[in-house]
Enzyme design. Structure first.
Site, PDB file in Angstrom:
ATOM      1  N   GLY A   1      20.516  33.809  39.019  1.00  0.00           N
ATOM      2  CA  GLY A   1      20.791  32.854  37.951  1.00  0.00           C
ATOM      3  C   GLY A   1      19.913  33.101  36.740  1.00  0.00           C
TER       4      GLY A   1
ATOM      5  N   GLN B   1      13.129  28.244  28.084  1.00  0.00           N
ATOM      6  CA  GLN B   1      14.305  28.139  28.955  1.00  0.00           C
ATOM      7  C   GLN B   1      14.957  26.765  28.876  1.00  0.00           C
ATOM      8  OE1 GLN B   1      11.255  29.355  29.736  1.00  0.00           O
ATOM      9  NE2 GLN B   1      11.306  30.415  31.703  1.00  0.00           N
TER      10      GLN B   1
ATOM     11  N   MET C   1      17.020  31.680  35.732  1.00  0.00           N
ATOM     12  CA  MET C   1      15.592  31.837  36.002  1.00  0.00           C
ATOM     13  C   MET C   1      15.308  33.156  36.705  1.00  0.00           C
ATOM     14  SD  MET C   1      12.591  30.594  35.583  1.00  0.00           S
ATOM     15  CE  MET C   1      12.579  28.836  35.348  1.00  0.00           C
TER      16      MET C   1
ATOM     17  N   ARG D   1      11.951  18.231  35.937  1.00  0.00           N
ATOM     18  CA  ARG D   1      12.387  16.849  35.735  1.00  0.00           C
ATOM     19  C   ARG D   1      13.801  16.593  36.251  1.00  0.00           C
ATOM     20  NH1 ARG D   1      10.711  15.966  31.108  1.00  0.00           N
ATOM     21  NH2 ARG D   1       9.758  18.007  30.828  1.00  0.00           N
TER      22      ARG D   1
ATOM     23  N   THR E   1      15.991  19.881  35.903  1.00  0.00           N
ATOM     24  CA  THR E   1      15.334  21.196  35.910  1.00  0.00           C
ATOM     25  C   THR E   1      14.245  21.167  36.966  1.00  0.00           C
ATOM     26  OG1 THR E   1      13.527  20.693  34.361  1.00  0.00           O
ATOM     27  CG2 THR E   1      15.687  21.224  33.399  1.00  0.00           C
ATOM     28  N   CYS E   2      13.466  22.243  37.044  1.00  0.00           N
ATOM     29  CA  CYS E   2      12.362  22.254  38.015  1.00  0.00           C
ATOM     30  C   CYS E   2      11.230  21.338  37.582  1.00  0.00           C
ATOM     31  CB  CYS E   2      11.837  23.675  38.221  1.00  0.00           C
ATOM     32  SG  CYS E   2      11.089  24.408  36.751  1.00  0.00           S
TER      33      CYS E   2
END
Length: 424
Positions: free
Chosen positions: A191, A116, A193, A52, A49-50
């Site tokens: 997408g 999310q 996000m 990790r 993810t943004c």
């Protein structure tokens, strides 16, 4: 077997390192394959993810798995071995289990309490299942963690107090360009996000909204839900010139908005103020944009600083208590499962001894009635149950402590068992 979590997260790695570690679909699949090829890894899930890039793995040995998974991360990401070692996050055993639960609950996110991650973790599990990298242990763990994360959002008001990165970015944008109600917002990407960003902007009363995406059909599908307009990337120049606030989160490997694009937009706007909220990793908007007059650019580093401090609210404390309870429950269930073979072997051995003694008694006392024989059987059964109660409790306790192997060997020696559990 024990759980190992290894990778990079926002806790120890700076944004530029996280950007190099961010995985597109090809590199994610490559990392998943490399992880599964280790002789010391039994099951694995890759989470990217943004916040990790991590591997959750059920491993046979600690040191062998760490070495192999470190090699896999170096090969699949753009991070050097030295940088990886400097910023590597590592949890093992019960600490790793607690980490997975905290991630699912949003308690380990840059924006504490964000929801999310539930969808992202569910997707990571589904991909690992489809690739054959997940077995019963990791599947049970992640499914339980997902249920715990959902419970956190159902049983607490954490959604009301947590600040999402999107909301924080819009707050900063409003400080620069003025109220959102008078602003035109451009969302780049279509997408998950991007959908959240567009929905949040609409709910906060954006004056008008446009969705831009490489595939026009996807932009139109998102725009249709929000009474917004849709354009494809060939209209980027015009779209930037119209926008007061730009939110970008495409997941592209390269820059989507170049310095020259923003400079041209500023000329077309006559220098009117603009805010760029870059939620992407790697980043979509050129960092040099921040140097243009009248332009604000905020990326994940700035957003992370802005949301810092949300982890101290009472609702977050309640969420942490729920996670601790769920972790304890999972550990107890896993320990009971690990202890089951030892308990079964012990009880089967005791049952065999009891049956032999009953047969001997019946042969010596043919005059006993069926009722008397049943009373003797029940009495012997109660004795066996009382004698085995303490050892049964103890074996479960040792399973929780990770010492089940010691107990199994002791049972084999004490009861003179074969390796398959039967009496010698």
């Amino acid at each position: 077997m024990s759980l190992l979590v290894i990778g990079l997260s926002h806790h120890r790695a700076p944004i530029d390192v996280l950007e190099r570690a961010a995985l597109d679909e090809t590199r994610r699949a490559r990392l998943a394959t490399l992880a599964s090829q280790s002789d010391d890894v039994v099951e694995s899930v890759v989470v990217s993810t943004c916040n990790r890039t991590e591997i959750y793995a059920e491993v046979g040995t600690f040191h062998g798995a760490v070495a192999d998974l470190t090699d896999a991360l170096v090969e699949a990401t753009l991070v050097s071995r030295d940088q990886l070692r400097e910023h590597l996050d590592l949890q093992y055993g019960e600490a790793a289990v607690a980490h997975v639960f905290n991630v699912a609950a949003g308690l380990d996110s840059m924006a504490v309490g964000e929801s999310q991650i539930l969808a992202q973790l569910r997707e990571a599990l589904a991909l690992s299942q489809s690739e054959g990298h997940v077995g019963p242990t990791l599947n049970a763990l992640v499914q339980r963690a997902l249920r715990a994360g959902k419970r956190v959002h159902t049983d607490t008001d954490i959604d009301a107090v947590s600040r999402s990165l999107v909301s924080t970015g819009l707050d900063l944008a409003e400080q620069h360009v003025g109220p959102l109600s008078g602003a035109h917002v451009l969302v780049i990407g279509a997408g998950a996000m991007s959908g959240l960003a567009a929905t949040t902007a609409a709910r906060r009363g954006a004056g008008s909204l446009t969705v831009l995406n490489r595939t026009l059909a996807r932009a139109e599908a998102l725009a249709a839900r929000l009474d917004a307009s849709a354009v494809d990337t060939t209209r980027l120049t015009d779209a930037l010139a119209r926008a007061d606030v730009v939110i970008s989160c495409t997941g592209s490997a390269g820059l989507v908005v170049q310095l020259a694009d923003v400079a041209d937009a500023q000329v077309a706007r006559g220098g009117g103020r603009q805010a760029y909220v870059d939620l992407a990793l790697p980043h979509d908007v050129a960092s040099e944009v921040a140097g243009l007059r009248g332009v604000l650019r905020v990326g994940l580093a700035e957003l992370g600083q802005a949301v810092d401090g949300a982890s101290t609210s009472p609702e977050v404390d309640r969420a942490r208590a729920i996670v601790a309870e769920e972790v304890s429950r999972h550990s107890t269930e896993r320990a009971a499962s690990a202890a089951a073979p030892a308990v079964r072997a012990m009880r089967e051995a005791a049952q065999q001894v009891m049956e032999r003694e009953l047969d001997r008694l019946h042969q010596r006392t043919p005059q006993m009635s069926d009722r008397e024989r049943e009373e003797v059987r029940l009495a012997m059964h109660r004795i066996v149950e009382k004698l085995l109660h303490g050892p049964t409790v103890r074996v479960k306790e040792m399973a929780v402590d990770g010492r089940i192997g010691e107990y199994e060997e002791a049972i084999r020696q004490l009861f003179d068992l074969h390796s398959d559990g039967g009496l010698r």
